[in-house]
Design a protein around this motif. Structure first.
Motif, PDB file in Angstrom:
ATOM      1  N   MET A   1       0.828  -1.048   0.028  1.00 56.25           N
ATOM      2  CA  MET A   1      -0.085  -0.036  -0.082  1.00 56.25           C
ATOM      3  C   MET A   1       0.828   1.231  -0.041  1.00 56.25           C
ATOM      4  O   MET A   1       0.533   2.065  -0.565  1.00 56.25           O
ATOM      5  N   VAL A   2       1.795   1.149   0.801  1.00 54.29           N
ATOM      6  CA  VAL A   2       2.663   2.498   0.651  1.00 54.29           C
ATOM      7  C   VAL A   2       3.467   2.664  -0.800  1.00 54.29           C
ATOM      8  O   VAL A   2       3.537   3.726  -1.194  1.00 54.29           O
ATOM      9  N   LEU A   3       3.748   1.535  -1.411  1.00 55.63           N
ATOM     10  CA  LEU A   3       4.378   1.596  -2.774  1.00 55.63           C
ATOM     11  C   LEU A   3       3.309   2.247  -3.511  1.00 55.63           C
ATOM     12  O   LEU A   3       3.778   3.220  -4.431  1.00 55.63           O
ATOM     13  N   HIS A   4       2.134   1.882  -3.814  1.00 60.57           N
ATOM     14  CA  HIS A   4       1.032   2.528  -4.433  1.00 60.57           C
ATOM     15  C   HIS A   4       0.921   3.718  -4.236  1.00 60.57           C
ATOM     16  O   HIS A   4       0.762   4.591  -4.968  1.00 60.57           O
ATOM     17  N   LEU A   5       0.745   4.219  -2.955  1.00 64.32           N
ATOM     18  CA  LEU A   5       0.687   5.666  -2.532  1.00 64.32           C
ATOM     19  C   LEU A   5       1.803   6.460  -3.026  1.00 64.32           C
ATOM     20  O   LEU A   5       1.546   7.481  -3.679  1.00 64.32           O
TER      21      LEU A   5
ATOM     22  N   ILE B   1       3.979   5.801  -5.558  1.00 67.27           N
ATOM     23  CA  ILE B   1       3.606   5.939  -7.286  1.00 67.27           C
ATOM     24  C   ILE B   1       2.477   6.938  -7.689  1.00 67.27           C
ATOM     25  O   ILE B   1       2.706   7.942  -8.449  1.00 67.27           O
ATOM     26  N   ARG B   2       1.372   7.136  -6.744  1.00 61.08           N
ATOM     27  CA  ARG B   2       0.402   8.043  -7.211  1.00 61.08           C
ATOM     28  C   ARG B   2       0.951   9.475  -6.720  1.00 61.08           C
ATOM     29  O   ARG B   2       0.047  10.442  -7.035  1.00 61.08           O
ATOM     30  N   ARG B   3       1.882   9.437  -6.131  1.00 61.86           N
ATOM     31  CA  ARG B   3       2.131  11.128  -5.492  1.00 61.86           C
ATOM     32  C   ARG B   3       3.843  11.379  -6.069  1.00 61.86           C
ATOM     33  O   ARG B   3       4.352  11.592  -5.142  1.00 61.86           O
ATOM     34  N   SER B   4       4.095  11.091  -7.087  1.00 62.88           N
ATOM     35  CA  SER B   4       5.377  11.311  -7.884  1.00 62.88           C
ATOM     36  C   SER B   4       6.648  10.921  -7.223  1.00 62.88           C
ATOM     37  O   SER B   4       7.504  11.371  -7.311  1.00 62.88           O
ATOM     38  N   GLY B   5       6.314   9.575  -6.612  1.00 66.87           N
ATOM     39  CA  GLY B   5       7.437   8.962  -5.845  1.00 66.87           C
ATOM     40  C   GLY B   5       8.063   9.406  -4.521  1.00 66.87           C
ATOM     41  O   GLY B   5       9.165   9.448  -4.073  1.00 66.87           O
ATOM     42  N   ARG B   6       6.994  10.190  -3.913  1.00 69.61           N
ATOM     43  CA  ARG B   6       7.326  10.888  -2.674  1.00 69.61           C
ATOM     44  C   ARG B   6       7.742  10.113  -1.602  1.00 69.61           C
ATOM     45  O   ARG B   6       7.463   8.838  -1.613  1.00 69.61           O
ATOM     46  N   SER B   7       8.708  10.386  -0.730  1.00 69.78           N
ATOM     47  CA  SER B   7       9.026   9.514   0.346  1.00 69.78           C
ATOM     48  C   SER B   7       7.843   9.553   1.479  1.00 69.78           C
ATOM     49  O   SER B   7       7.100  10.317   1.418  1.00 69.78           O
ATOM     50  N   LEU B   8       8.146   8.724   2.445  1.00 71.51           N
ATOM     51  CA  LEU B   8       7.216   8.471   3.366  1.00 71.51           C
ATOM     52  C   LEU B   8       6.946   9.878   4.295  1.00 71.51           C
ATOM     53  O   LEU B   8       5.877  10.091   4.644  1.00 71.51           O
ATOM     54  N   GLY B   9       8.040  10.490   4.605  1.00 69.44           N
ATOM     55  CA  GLY B   9       7.990  11.685   5.575  1.00 69.44           C
ATOM     56  C   GLY B   9       7.211  12.752   4.751  1.00 69.44           C
ATOM     57  O   GLY B   9       6.308  13.358   5.374  1.00 69.44           O
TER      58      GLY B   9
ATOM     59  N   ALA C   1       3.774   4.366   9.281  1.00 68.45           N
ATOM     60  CA  ALA C   1       3.479   4.213   7.738  1.00 68.45           C
ATOM     61  C   ALA C   1       2.159   3.560   7.580  1.00 68.45           C
ATOM     62  O   ALA C   1       1.353   4.028   6.927  1.00 68.45           O
ATOM     63  N   LEU C   2       1.478   2.799   8.370  1.00 67.67           N
ATOM     64  CA  LEU C   2       0.071   2.388   8.313  1.00 67.67           C
ATOM     65  C   LEU C   2      -0.973   3.324   8.860  1.00 67.67           C
ATOM     66  O   LEU C   2      -2.098   3.548   8.157  1.00 67.67           O
ATOM     67  N   THR C   3      -0.280   4.201   9.621  1.00 64.64           N
ATOM     68  CA  THR C   3      -1.129   5.550   9.948  1.00 64.64           C
ATOM     69  C   THR C   3      -1.497   6.582   8.609  1.00 64.64           C
ATOM     70  O   THR C   3      -2.659   6.814   8.219  1.00 64.64           O
ATOM     71  N   VAL C   4      -0.514   6.546   7.892  1.00 66.85           N
ATOM     72  CA  VAL C   4      -0.425   7.440   6.549  1.00 66.85           C
ATOM     73  C   VAL C   4      -1.394   6.667   5.614  1.00 66.85           C
ATOM     74  O   VAL C   4      -2.145   7.070   5.091  1.00 66.85           O
ATOM     75  N   VAL C   5      -1.190   5.444   5.603  1.00 68.21           N
ATOM     76  CA  VAL C   5      -1.956   4.554   4.487  1.00 68.21           C
ATOM     77  C   VAL C   5      -3.623   4.540   4.965  1.00 68.21           C
ATOM     78  O   VAL C   5      -4.241   4.833   4.066  1.00 68.21           O
ATOM     79  N   PHE C   6      -3.722   4.484   6.307  1.00 73.27           N
ATOM     80  CA  PHE C   6      -5.219   4.431   7.079  1.00 73.27           C
ATOM     81  C   PHE C   6      -5.844   5.740   6.625  1.00 73.27           C
ATOM     82  O   PHE C   6      -7.036   5.951   6.270  1.00 73.27           O
ATOM     83  N   VAL C   7      -5.112   6.771   6.827  1.00 69.69           N
ATOM     84  CA  VAL C   7      -5.778   8.299   6.403  1.00 69.69           C
ATOM     85  C   VAL C   7      -6.095   8.292   5.235  1.00 69.69           C
ATOM     86  O   VAL C   7      -7.221   8.955   4.876  1.00 69.69           O
ATOM     87  N   VAL C   8      -5.202   8.066   4.224  1.00 62.03           N
ATOM     88  CA  VAL C   8      -5.439   8.079   2.842  1.00 62.03           C
ATOM     89  C   VAL C   8      -6.803   7.242   2.533  1.00 62.03           C
ATOM     90  O   VAL C   8      -7.594   7.772   1.473  1.00 62.03           O
ATOM     91  N   VAL C   9      -6.797   6.241   2.736  1.00 60.38           N
ATOM     92  CA  VAL C   9      -8.157   5.375   2.553  1.00 60.38           C
ATOM     93  C   VAL C   9      -9.180   5.820   3.171  1.00 60.38           C
ATOM     94  O   VAL C   9     -10.443   5.929   2.467  1.00 60.38           O
ATOM     95  N   MET C  10      -9.188   6.578   4.341  1.00 59.52           N
ATOM     96  CA  MET C  10     -10.301   7.417   5.009  1.00 59.52           C
ATOM     97  C   MET C  10     -10.454   8.506   4.138  1.00 59.52           C
ATOM     98  O   MET C  10     -11.875   9.043   3.648  1.00 59.52           O
TER      99      MET C  10
END
Length: 773
Positions: free
Chosen positions: A160-164, A166-174, A595-604
């Motif tokens: 899920m982080v990889l897909h996020l 990819i959809r954000r120009s390859g931005r880092s987790l931070g 990382a999982l917090t960021v993924v959860f927030v995007v899904v919401m």
């Protein structure tokens, strides 16, 4: 772009080019139903035997079967569920690798090469060392968590982080955390992620230095992978573009020569001296390598070297799995030991809940992986549909490494296992004292009977068989894994050779595993620092990760940061790994919570409330377990467990004028215990506070999204793709038809001959213009 889509369709974005995407038919064919039904029955039978069989005849074969069947079923169905319900990949949309291709950091890379790079980058010390140490609690808890944890948590996070990204120009987790959580939450996340990452890289580097120190065989063989990688990179880019198979064959042959050459170097009096490096020399050499690997074009050194390393890693693990099926070793360790309940294990202190999960770390869930998934991999992936194979599949592969490591540790004699993993202060360092120590542990067989007493000959003979003077108190997990692998591989008929050869081969295998994580980690940390500095007014140029002055400056800062900790660690008289490794496990799991917090927030934010449980489930589990462990390490009154309790005890001993304390043998070492425990305790408080703040802000944003039926996220607008690549290793029938159309048109579908930066010049120029402002 508006495109009408249906199953079996070939999609175009440019009338002058062949199709760039296909829509595969949905559903499960009859053949697949039969295949996966069979895997389900076989896997269920294997899990039944693992969970119920007791005694001294529990075969390791069941562990291999159970893990592989579970992986394949979840890759096909659970990962597919995430893909269809949440990600919905669109291969008509250009990935960052295609959109910003510049021949340095952004480079569409063959999916096989990229899978090798991604797997090599995420597979560091964790899947090797963690499961070995966790085996002190028995084989059953670790096996369940490694397999269940990866399919429901670790692989989910990576994918899920990889897909996020990819959809954000390859931005880092931070940077993604800052974009999705807002300024305050984002800055807390940026500071937490970056500081945790520096610690993780430093610990990995210290582990590899421990394996390579005074090992000319290992140093020579690993050093040779650098010029081999240069040759492979130049071959695939200029000599025979796109001929991955030819480059792979050349690389593998040269790698075999390098390994064989290492044996010759090891036995040569002059060359052995040249390649015998001290820990400090290795620390500086590693810092220089890390700097070069992070600034050179990704296709020249990093990607081909990691891809090459993967051949050895995957090849060795597959070889070990086949050896287990042939040799059929039985478990020496019981299903559950008393150390799981009393928390007094020699390898590490703490009960099964929560410390088993902190110790295993990378084999099931690793925050470090999210940095790779938002670092180098999204800048190299060709198509969005490849993310399931590379993100989810890559983590499953690492989990299998962890299962293999656990088996290798669980099949050796229990006396040898505990004698190798207990500190020198407990074993005494001699065969006689080690035998006395392990006999006092009250070890039991699998059936619950007292284990036969050890003799000093057991330890001296075991050391002689692997060509070592002693194996007592070889802590850290790596020597135990090497010993276990040698124990299994040396029993293979015909090809099984001397145990000493396999032992040293395994040591080199471990070192190669970890080094590829250090180089990719340095590059990712560079991206992260560059992203962070770009948020400072007037420093917008740092937003372009390929801007050379910024890349060199950020790389230098990162290398100095982790390099300083490495030098301090290898010169620590008590051993730096003792100070840093416990912190490594907790920091790694806290990073996963971010990382999982960021993924959860995007899904919401996207309004996919029905599927929010997919990231929320591992997030809540990971946060609960890790905070539980942090609480005990900070507040426990037990000096063997709590940092500040140990600090207070050491201070009290010093105040009384004691000359020794625990394993500290003089006042100077007592001072080091005081300093180290204070550093550990302070960082534990800092990391826990940062992650809690990020989580609470994430919950606040998620509730806000729920009330408003969704919120705008930071996903960038897509541009049409002009290249084509299959989603998996083997093209489907539809993908083969499209590849034939590209061949008939005389155009390279991967776009190698049109790179760098030929596809979307206008968008790239727009980004550069923004950076100028």
């Amino acid at each position: 772009m508006t495109v009408t889509r249906h199953a079996g369709q070939k999609l175009k974005t440019d009338p002058a080019l062949p199709p760039v995407a296909v829509i595969e038919p949905g559903g499960v064919s009859i053949g697949q139903r039969i295949l996966f039904s069979g895997l389900g029955v076989l896997g269920a039978a294997a899990w039944y035997f693992i969970a119920t069989l007791r005694g001294e005849k529990v075969s390791a074969v069941w562990f291999v079967v159970a893990a592989v069947c579970t992986y394949l079923i979840f890759l096909r169905f659970y990962a597919k569920l995430i893909e269809r319900k949440i990600h919905r990949p669109d291969d008509t949309r250009a990935t960052p690798a295609e959109e910003f291709a510049n021949g340095r950091d952004f480079e569409p890379t063959n999916r096989s090469v990229l899978f090798g790079h991604h797997f090599a980058a995420i597979a560091g010390a964790g899947p090797l060392v963690g499961p070995v140490l966790a085996t002190q609690m028995g084989y059953l808890p670790g096996t369940i968590w490694i397999v269940a944890g990866v399919v429901l948590a670790g692989a989910v996070q990576d994918y899920m982080v990889l897909h996020l990204s990819i959809r954000r120009s390859g931005r880092s987790l931070g940077q993604m955390a800052r974009d999705e959580l807002g300024t305050v939450g984002g800055w807390f996340a940026l500071v937490g992620v970056f500081t945790i990452m520096i610690i993780l890289i430093a610990v990995l580097a210290i582990v590899i230095i421990g394996a390579l120190s005074s090992s000319p065989w290992g140093v020579f063989s690993i050093a040779m992978t650098i010029p081999i990688a240069f040759l492979m990179g130049l071959y695939m880019r200029y000599i025979r573009p796109g001929k991955v198979g030819e480059a792979s064959a050349i690389g593998v042959v040269l790698l075999v020569f390098a390994i064989a050459g290492g044996s010759l170097v090891n036995s040569h009096p002059v060359l052995a001296q040249v390649f015998t490096l001290t820990p400090v020399q290795l620390a500086y050499a590693m810092a220089i390598y890390g700097f070069l690997a992070a600034i050179l074009p990704v296709w020249l050194l990093l990607a081909p070297r990691d891809y090459l390393s993967t051949f050895m890693k995957v090849g060795t693990i597959v070889f070990l799995a086949l050896a287990i099926l042939i040799v059929r070793p039985v478990m020496s360790m019981p299903a559950v030991t008393h150390f799981a309940l009393d928390g007094k294990g020699p390898a590490f202190a703490g009960n099964l809940f929560p410390f088993l999960f902190i110790t295993i770390a990378c084999g099931a869930l690793s925050g470090f992986h999210s940095l790779i998934s938002s670092g180098t991999t999204p800048k190299m992936i060709q198509k969005e549909s490849q993310a399931r194979l590379i993100g989810y599949g890559g983590m499953l592969t690492e989990s299998f490494v962890a299962i293999s490591a656990l088996i290798a540790a669980a099949v050796i004699d229990q006396h040898l296992y505990f004698g190798m993993n207990a500190p020198l202060g407990l074993t005494g360092g001699t065969p006689a004292t080690a035998a006395t120590y392990t006999n006092g542990l009250h070890l039991l067989t699998g059936s619950g009977a007292p284990l036969q007493a050890a003799t000093p000959d057991l330890f001296s003979t075991a050391a002689a068989e692997v060509g070592e003077k002693s194996i007592i108190s070889r802590t850290g997990g790596a020597p135990t894994l090497a010993f276990g692998m040698a124990h299994i591989l040396s029993q293979i008929p015909i090809v099984g050779a001397a145990k000493a050869f396999w032992y040293h081969f395994a040591v080199m295998f471990e070192a190669l595993f970890i080094l590829t994580t250090v180089d990719a980690g340095t590059r990712v940390a560079r991206f992260m620092l560059s992203d962070s500095l770009a948020n400072i007014p007037g420093w917008g140029k740092f937003r372009d990760p390929s801007w050379r002055p910024g890349a060199w400056l950020c790389t230098a800062i990162v290398v100095v940061g982790w390099g300083s900790i490495v030098v301090m660690g290898v010169t620590d008289p008590l051993g730096g790994i003792n100070m840093l490794f416990p912190l490594f496990g907790i920091a790694n799991q806290l990073l996963a919570a971010i990382a999982l917090t960021v993924v959860f927030v995007v899904v919401m934010k996207k309004g996919l409330f029905r599927w929010a449980w997919i990231p929320a489930l591992p997030l809540l589990w990971d946060l609960t377990i890790t905070m539980w462990a942090s609480w005990q390490k900070i507040f426990s009154p037990n000096a063997s467990l709590g940092y500040w309790a140990l600090n207070a005890a050491a201070r009290a001993a010093k105040a009384k004028g004691a000359q020794t304390f625990s394993t500290a043998k003089n006042p100077h070492e007592i001072d080091m215990v005081i300093r180290n425990s204070a550093v550990q305790g302070t960082l534990s408080i800092l990391y826990a506070a940062l992650v809690l703040i990020v989580f609470l802000i994430g919950v606040w944003v998620a509730v806000k999204a729920l009330r408003q039926g969704g919120l705008a996220d930071a996903e960038t607008e897509g541009v049409p793709s002009k290249i084509f690549a299959p989603a998996s290793f083997v093209p489907t029938k539809l993908e083969k038809e499209v590849l034939a159309e590209w061949q008939a048109a005389g155009v390279n579908p991967s776009g190698d001959d049109r790179l760098p930066g030929m596809h979307h010049v206008s968008r790239q120029e727009t980004v550069q213009e923004e950076n100028e402002l």
